[in-house]
Write an enzyme that holds these catalytic residues in place. Structure first.
Site, PDB file in Angstrom:
ATOM      1  CD  GLU A  55      35.513  49.225  37.195  1.00  0.00           C
ATOM      2  OE1 GLU A  55      36.136  48.304  37.743  1.00  0.00           O
ATOM      3  OE2 GLU A  55      34.273  49.238  37.059  1.00  0.00           O
ATOM      4  CB  CYS A 258      31.081  46.657  37.646  1.00  0.00           C
ATOM      5  SG  CYS A 258      31.249  45.095  38.502  1.00  0.00           S
ATOM      6  CG  ASN A 389      33.729  43.010  33.970  1.00  0.00           C
ATOM      7  OD1 ASN A 389      34.879  42.654  34.217  1.00  0.00           O
ATOM      8  ND2 ASN A 389      32.913  43.441  34.914  1.00  0.00           N
ATOM      9  CD  GLU A 390      33.808  40.290  38.226  1.00  0.00           C
ATOM     10  OE1 GLU A 390      32.766  40.629  38.778  1.00  0.00           O
ATOM     11  OE2 GLU A 390      34.916  40.338  38.769  1.00  0.00           O
TER      12      GLU A 390
HETATM   13  O1  AHR Z   1      37.830  45.752  40.435  1.00  0.00           O
HETATM   14  C1  AHR Z   1      36.631  46.121  41.035  1.00  0.00           C
HETATM   15  C2  AHR Z   1      35.441  45.331  40.516  1.00  0.00           C
HETATM   16  O2  AHR Z   1      35.605  43.981  40.809  1.00  0.00           O
HETATM   17  C3  AHR Z   1      35.259  45.333  39.032  1.00  0.00           C
HETATM   18  O3  AHR Z   1      34.558  46.436  38.593  1.00  0.00           O
HETATM   19  C4  AHR Z   1      34.465  44.095  38.790  1.00  0.00           C
HETATM   20  O4  AHR Z   1      34.692  43.558  37.522  1.00  0.00           O
HETATM   21  C5  AHR Z   1      34.880  43.185  39.908  1.00  0.00           C
HETATM   22  O5  AHR Z   1      33.794  42.648  40.553  1.00  0.00           O
END
Ligand code: AHR
Length: 672
Positions: A55, A258, A389-390
């Site tokens: 990321e 994120c 994602n999450e």
């Molecule tokens: O890995 C860091 C963050 O942790 C990522 O962006 C998110 O998906 C998670 O909350």
């Protein structure tokens, strides 16, 4: 103690050839016996278990893995990225001797509508040196003899055009090398050159100089080291990419995190903005509060995967933005999730389907042709796609996920879609996410957990009871968060024990990736991370070493094994108590790999009761990591914990010692 950065990877492994006597140890320490039958084929497990999560946070992309050395090359920095950033951030004017010049920003007649701002450099008095200077990402690292590729777009706006001189300079203005580009035309055109450095400075500057009185428009001012990873143009920083490749990841998840679902609907990561000529890409603010040039875009990610032999695993937004969107302003965390309007969903679905065609379609298909135009006529063989994602599991999410999932499944039944179970390893979103995914028949679910080391040690049986007939698991983000979120040996060892449990459950857990991967010192958004770096060095954590041992010494079959503990007189599962074991075989080499995490503060003598050991007469490799649990990546002591390698001539007879707080990886090699 100061942090020492490794200039390169060599020397990480300490190799000892002499095997110490282990028989004495058995008498002193309660003995562990690992029993397994090496003649058995075992149970198939995922051969792609260990991969990476990439990321762009902590400056992982621009200023990090992406090798571009000019910061704000396209003058698109703005207060939306960071309150004090402007189009001319990182740029200033150089006027030496009698030279007089000025630098402004314009938007009329841009190079491309997606890239609206550009600089206009005006020479008022062309004597001495007049130029515009870029400070790079906190300096430009230059080594003597190194070659750099320079490129820029320019057009002459007014006055007489003369050749453009591009210089590398020390901070003090001493010349480190230069090249001359031809005089700009009246329309936008790309100009390229190369500089060979005649000196060195870790904090160099790039200066673009003009000498004729007049005004020149400039955009996409770029400087790359010629020596990128695999020599790719627009490529990756070599030492960092090599550190990533050395993990031997079987897949790469990108672009986040994120970053995928973004801070508001207008901040989602839209893959189409990230492909094509660099000057047409739509840079945007990064959810982690800086700027994404998107020079490292989908083509570069897919190509990198191919270069390192990893499967691409792109994650697209599930048509909802992050639940924390806007929270920094409103203070309302968890309430910012919004969905793309349902009337706009058909277009969004098409965007996701277009991605699949771009990756896998023939070179003459509408989107496959764009891949081919970028230099990759062959399909990328995309097999997996993550959706979401999450995300908190709300009706807004469910409605949109279902539309997307069904459309992809219908058009691409062979593609594995990975759904999400929310941000945590348990609780409301987790339960609802799994229930919802099961109801749709989603084939793989992404679970995330950032938890203390104890949590990992207490969850060594988490997957033993997962329904084997149901969806597979992708442990998409995890890390043991120790005190102060430091990378300690305690955290890495807990992860190691947990990874043995993932191998034992490799029939249901298909993928796992530690998160996050990269962090530039001084630019930290999140810790702990796997790899820390500066402009000139790379520091590998103990967590990294654990990932590497599992990545390099992975298998595709799990051999049934038991663990006898003479201390407790117990025979039990390999994940019992203070010791966790996995025994896997690798069909390509037919080697067997035994991994043992000793979480206790007592060294253990390990005896191997292995039927079929006679077929493994070659010396075995034993790699051991052990040390003080409080050792952090900031301490020189961590080098003592790094893997120590030695050969065992007759492992079946001698066994080995598992020191207190250790990870041991024993690779039994087949006799030729
Ligand atoms: O890995 C860091 C963050 O942790 C990522 O962006 C998110 O998906 C998670 O909350």
């Amino acid at each position: 103690m100061p942090i020492r950065y490794l200039p390169r990877l060599a020397g990480v492994l300490i190799l000892t050839m002499c095997a110490p006597s282990l028989t004495a140890l058995a008498a002193d320490n309660a003995q562990l016996t690992i029993k397994a039958d090496l003649d058995e084929t075992g149970k198939p497990i995922s051969s792609d278990l260990f991969g990476i999560f990439y990321e762009d946070l902590n400056y992982a992309a621009d200023g990090g893995l992406y090798a571009e050395l000019v910061q704000n090359r396209s003058f698109e920095y703005s207060p939306a990225d960071k309150h004090n950033w402007r189009s001319l951030t990182c740029w200033d004017v150089v006027e030496r001797d009698a030279g007089k010049a000025h630098l402004t920003v314009d938007v009329a007649q841009p190079l491309h509508p997606n890239n609206p701002h550009y600089a206009v450099f005006g020479v008022i008095k062309g004597e001495g040196v007049t130029g515009m200077r870029n400070s790079g990402f906190d300096g430009i690292p230059v080594k003597e003899g190194e070659r750099f590729n320079v490129s820029l777009f320019a057009r002459q706006v007014a006055g007489e055009a003369g050749p453009t001189t591009v210089r590398l300079e020390t901070q003090e203005g001493d010349l480190l090398g230069e090249c001359e580009l031809t005089a700009p035309d009246s329309g936008w055109k790309k100009y390229e050159g190369q500089i060979t450095a005649t000196g060195a400075d870790a904090q160099a500057r790039l200066v673009v100089c003009f000498s004729k009185v007049g005004r020149t428009a400039l955009d996409m001012v770029s400087l790359f080291p010629e020596d990128t990873f695999r020599g790719r143009k627009n490529g990756m920083r070599k030492d960092l990419a090599e550190a990533v490749a050395a993990l031997e990841p079987k897949f790469v998840r990108f672009p986040g995190g994120c970053l995928v679902h973004g801070d508001g609907l207008d901040n989602m990561y839209r893959w189409k903005d990230t492909i094509g000529p660099l000057e047409t890409r739509k840079a945007q603010r990064n959810i982690w509060r800086y700027h994404q040039t998107l020079g490292l875009g989908y083509f570069e990610y897919f190509q990198f995967c191919e270069d390192i032999g990893a499967k691409p695993l792109p994650v697209v937004p599930a048509a909802v933005c992050c639940q924390h969107s806007g929270a920094r302003v409103t203070g309302e965390w968890g309430k910012g999730q919004r969905g793309i309007a349902l009337r706009d969903m058909p277009a969004y679905v098409q965007e996701v389907l277009d991605l699949i065609e771009w990756a896998n379609g023939p070179a003459d298909s509408p989107w496959g042709s764009k891949r081919a135009a970028a230099g990759h006529p062959e399909p990328f063989n995309l097999q997996y796609i993550g959706i979401g994602n999450e995300d908190t599991i709300t009706e807004t999410f469910e409605e949109r996920f279902e539309i997307l999932f069904k459309a992809v499944r219908e058009r691409h039944p062979n593609l594995t879609v990975i759904g999400t179970s929310g941000p945590f390893p348990d609780g409301e979103d987790f339960d609802r996410g799994w229930k919802f995914a099961r109801s749709l028949g989603v084939p793989m679910i992404d679970e995330h957990y950032y938890r203390p080391p104890e949590w990992f040690r207490n969850n060594l049986h988490r997957y033993d009871s997962y329904d084997r007939r149901g969806a597979k698991v992708y442990v998409g983000e995890y890390a043991a968060h120790d005190r102060d979120r430091k990378n300690t040996w305690r955290s890495a060892l807990a992860e190691a024990a947990f990874l043995t449990s993932l191998e034992r459950n490799g029939d249901i857990v298909h993928f796992a990736s530690y998160a996050p991967l990269l962090c530039k010192e001084g630019k930290r958004n999140w810790s702990p991370d796997l790899i820390y770096f500066t402009n000139t060095g790379v520091r590998l954590t103990l967590n990294y070493e654990v990932q590497k041992l599992f990545g390099v010494h992975c298998g595709d079959h799990l051999l049934p094994s038991t663990l006898d503990d003479s201390a407790t007189q117990a025979e039990g599962s390999p994940g019992a108590g203070q010791v966790s074991v996995s025994v896997v075989s690798d069909s390509a080499t037919r080697d067997v790999i035994v991994k043992l995490a000793n979480l206790s503060d007592t060294p253990r003598a390990v005896r191997l009761d292995l039927a079929g050991i006679d077929a493994f007469k070659s010396p075995a490799d034993l790699l051991t990591m052990s040390g003080d649990l409080d050792t952090t990546h900031e301490s020189e002591d961590q080098d003592r914990v790094r893997p120590h390698a030695r050969k065992l001539a007759d492992a079946g007879a001698t066994g080995f010692e598992a020191p207190a707080h250790s990870l041991c990886v024993l690779r039994l090699r087949r006799s030729p």
